[in-house]
Design a protein around this motif. Sequence first.
Motif, PDB file in Angstrom:
ATOM      1  N   LYS A  92      21.391  16.945 -28.449  1.00  0.00           N
ATOM      2  CA  LYS A  92      22.045  16.643 -29.611  1.00  0.00           C
ATOM      3  C   LYS A  92      22.892  17.690 -30.505  1.00  0.00           C
ATOM      4  N   TYR A  93      22.459  19.093 -29.773  1.00  0.00           N
ATOM      5  CA  TYR A  93      23.127  20.258 -30.326  1.00  0.00           C
ATOM      6  C   TYR A  93      24.524  20.055 -29.635  1.00  0.00           C
ATOM      7  N   VAL A  94      24.674  19.667 -28.179  1.00  0.00           N
ATOM      8  CA  VAL A  94      25.940  19.515 -27.436  1.00  0.00           C
ATOM      9  C   VAL A  94      26.927  18.609 -28.442  1.00  0.00           C
ATOM     10  N   ASN A  95      26.357  17.551 -28.807  1.00  0.00           N
ATOM     11  CA  ASN A  95      27.037  16.335 -29.534  1.00  0.00           C
ATOM     12  C   ASN A  95      27.555  17.003 -30.786  1.00  0.00           C
TER      13      ASN A  95
ATOM     14  N   GLY B  13       0.844  -1.314   0.162  1.00  0.00           N
ATOM     15  CA  GLY B  13      -0.094   0.235  -0.096  1.00  0.00           C
ATOM     16  C   GLY B  13       0.810   1.406  -0.131  1.00  0.00           C
ATOM     17  N   ALA B  14       1.882   1.040  -0.113  1.00  0.00           N
ATOM     18  CA  ALA B  14       3.162   2.122  -0.217  1.00  0.00           C
ATOM     19  C   ALA B  14       2.857   3.088  -1.481  1.00  0.00           C
ATOM     20  N   GLN B  15       3.498   4.182  -1.503  1.00  0.00           N
ATOM     21  CA  GLN B  15       3.537   4.663  -2.842  1.00  0.00           C
ATOM     22  C   GLN B  15       4.817   4.957  -3.476  1.00  0.00           C
ATOM     23  N   LEU B  16       4.791   5.209  -4.924  1.00  0.00           N
ATOM     24  CA  LEU B  16       5.814   4.844  -5.846  1.00  0.00           C
ATOM     25  C   LEU B  16       5.951   6.118  -6.688  1.00  0.00           C
ATOM     26  N   ALA B  17       7.206   6.872  -6.828  1.00  0.00           N
ATOM     27  CA  ALA B  17       7.240   8.103  -7.502  1.00  0.00           C
ATOM     28  C   ALA B  17       8.129   7.589  -8.755  1.00  0.00           C
ATOM     29  N   VAL B  18       7.889   8.311  -9.828  1.00  0.00           N
ATOM     30  CA  VAL B  18       8.834   8.076 -11.057  1.00  0.00           C
ATOM     31  C   VAL B  18       9.114   9.380 -11.674  1.00  0.00           C
ATOM     32  N   LEU B  19      10.381   9.769 -11.760  1.00  0.00           N
ATOM     33  CA  LEU B  19      10.539  11.125 -12.343  1.00  0.00           C
ATOM     34  C   LEU B  19      11.549  10.742 -13.626  1.00  0.00           C
ATOM     35  N   PHE B  20      10.956  11.284 -14.941  1.00  0.00           N
ATOM     36  CA  PHE B  20      11.815  11.156 -16.105  1.00  0.00           C
ATOM     37  C   PHE B  20      12.217  12.531 -16.413  1.00  0.00           C
ATOM     38  N   LEU B  21      13.575  12.756 -16.745  1.00  0.00           N
ATOM     39  CA  LEU B  21      14.422  13.692 -17.045  1.00  0.00           C
ATOM     40  C   LEU B  21      14.971  13.568 -18.309  1.00  0.00           C
ATOM     41  N   ASP B  22      15.055  14.654 -19.216  1.00  0.00           N
ATOM     42  CA  ASP B  22      15.369  14.734 -20.579  1.00  0.00           C
ATOM     43  C   ASP B  22      16.627  15.750 -20.472  1.00  0.00           C
ATOM     44  N   LEU B  23      17.706  16.044 -21.188  1.00  0.00           N
ATOM     45  CA  LEU B  23      18.388  16.845 -21.244  1.00  0.00           C
ATOM     46  C   LEU B  23      18.206  17.487 -22.753  1.00  0.00           C
ATOM     47  N   ASP B  24      17.697  18.799 -22.485  1.00  0.00           N
ATOM     48  CA  ASP B  24      17.237  19.422 -23.702  1.00  0.00           C
ATOM     49  C   ASP B  24      18.575  19.854 -24.425  1.00  0.00           C
TER      50      ASP B  24
END
Length: 178
Positions: A142-145, A128-139
Amino acid sequence: GQSALALLERVAPDVVLMDAMMPDMDGFTACARLKELPQGAEIPVLMITALDDRDSIEKAYAAGASDYITKPLHFNVVVQRVQRTIEAFRAERHVRHLAYNDSLTGLPNRAMLTDTLTQRIEMARRTGAQLAVLFLDLDRFKYVNDTLGHEIGDRLLEVVAHRLRQCVRAADCVARLG
């Protein structure tokens, strides 16, 4: 027996040599309990015993033993079996690391994240616990590469991975999907 299991909560041996016949609890039970510990599942166990009947051998492997050595012991045989077991364990761990971790950042990869997330969702459902998922993207990654090169892009990913690991609890999972 019990004291050996308590010791394993503090140290991480390369291999455990265990007699099937011990005073507190038999080696089969001790081996099974060792394998139930979070760090115990990864430790190879060599069962040593005078019991050489089929049922005892099957019971040892069912309890999680990696190998079975019968008495009387020959020191050179034991040394060779221990070395072989440790080498096999290290090779298996390396293959598992390659299969489940990103080679650049060392973070868990998509396969490991899927396994971890499945386990944690099931645990949350049961408790009955909660779970969190966080998705990050590096804006604009592709420009850096494209402008600074893949070497700089790789270094950026390594630094971001390191910083994210520093921001979360040890029990949290930070993974690289792409």
